[in-house]
Design a protein around this motif. Sequence first.
Motif, mmCIF file in Angstrom:
data_model
loop_
_atom_site.group_PDB
_atom_site.id
_atom_site.type_symbol
_atom_site.label_atom_id
_atom_site.label_comp_id
_atom_site.label_asym_id
_atom_site.label_seq_id
_atom_site.Cartn_x
_atom_site.Cartn_y
_atom_site.Cartn_z
ATOM 1 N N GLU A 57 47.486 47.536 43.862
ATOM 2 C CA GLU A 57 47.457 48.124 42.537
ATOM 3 C C GLU A 57 46.103 48.794 42.392
ATOM 4 N N ASN A 58 46.112 50.070 42.075
ATOM 5 C CA ASN A 58 44.885 50.834 41.871
ATOM 6 C C ASN A 58 44.868 51.376 40.450
ATOM 7 N N LEU A 59 43.815 51.075 39.726
ATOM 8 C CA LEU A 59 43.668 51.554 38.350
ATOM 9 C C LEU A 59 44.897 51.212 37.511
ATOM 10 N N ALA A 60 45.365 49.987 37.649
ATOM 11 C CA ALA A 60 46.508 49.459 36.892
ATOM 12 C C ALA A 60 47.809 50.202 37.175
ATOM 13 N N ALA A 61 47.964 50.710 38.398
ATOM 14 C CA ALA A 61 49.187 51.424 38.784
ATOM 15 C C ALA A 61 49.429 51.239 40.282
ATOM 16 N N VAL A 90 52.306 42.854 45.933
ATOM 17 C CA VAL A 90 51.211 43.657 45.412
ATOM 18 C C VAL A 90 49.901 42.945 45.717
ATOM 19 N N CYS A 91 48.953 43.704 46.223
ATOM 20 C CA CYS A 91 47.596 43.210 46.434
ATOM 21 C C CYS A 91 46.765 43.746 45.275
ATOM 22 N N ALA A 92 46.281 42.840 44.424
ATOM 23 C CA ALA A 92 45.599 43.253 43.204
ATOM 24 C C ALA A 92 44.215 42.633 43.111
ATOM 25 N N GLY A 93 43.349 43.317 42.388
ATOM 26 C CA GLY A 93 42.017 42.777 42.141
ATOM 27 C C GLY A 93 42.014 41.755 41.033
ATOM 28 N N SER A 94 42.898 41.942 40.044
ATOM 29 C CA SER A 94 42.897 40.999 38.928
ATOM 30 C C SER A 94 44.271 40.720 38.348
ATOM 31 N N PRO A 118 58.636 39.095 42.522
ATOM 32 C CA PRO A 118 57.488 39.784 43.118
ATOM 33 C C PRO A 118 56.384 38.792 43.488
ATOM 34 N N LEU A 119 55.687 39.121 44.551
ATOM 35 C CA LEU A 119 54.542 38.322 44.987
ATOM 36 C C LEU A 119 53.282 39.143 44.738
ATOM 37 N N ILE A 120 52.379 38.609 43.930
ATOM 38 C CA ILE A 120 51.090 39.251 43.686
ATOM 39 C C ILE A 120 50.008 38.402 44.320
ATOM 40 N N GLN A 126 36.265 42.878 41.641
ATOM 41 C CA GLN A 126 36.020 43.461 40.330
ATOM 42 C C GLN A 126 34.949 44.546 40.323
ATOM 43 N N THR A 127 34.004 44.476 41.216
ATOM 44 C CA THR A 127 32.959 45.502 41.243
ATOM 45 C C THR A 127 33.397 46.627 42.173
ATOM 46 N N PRO A 128 32.818 47.817 42.019
ATOM 47 C CA PRO A 128 33.171 48.904 42.931
ATOM 48 C C PRO A 128 32.980 48.506 44.408
#
Length: 161
Positions: A57-61, A90-94, A118-120, A126-128
């Motif tokens: 997920e990049n920028l909530a998409a 989905v591989c997500a930061g948060s 779904p598996l997240i 969180q930081t750049p």
Amino acid sequence: MKTLLIVYHSRTGGSRQMAEAAAEAARPEIATILKQADQAGPQDLLGADGYIFCAPENLAAIAGVMKDFFDRSYYPVLGKIEGRPYAQMVCAGSDGQNAVRQTARIATGWRLKEALPPLIVCTHAQTPEEILAPKTIPEDQLALCRELGATLAAGMSMGIF
């Protein structure tokens, strides 16, 4: 023999590790094709009996490369893959929930059947610097990816999905 197509995109390695783990677990049960989203297209979807979609997920998409795969493939397979099972990772930061919703809407349009929840996998980046850094998915999370791949493959093999 049934065929499972796993389409993935990964820039920092997290989603790639997840997709590879699912493929590894599915292969003993059914034919499994692991394909990067920028290399996959309508013919791959038409040639498979079920799917796993895996992306960050990049920028909530959903990641742009994965969205591009869906854009290029949507209309050419519309009405031709209805009822086939799918799962998503989905591989997500948060969070990851919006990417899940977006992929589910596309799958609904194709009339696919959600075989598994779904598996997240959350990396807590969180930081750049953390977001752009190469990822290493912990073994306990990869085990969940393997379980998803094995379960979908077994269900497809037995005709449950």
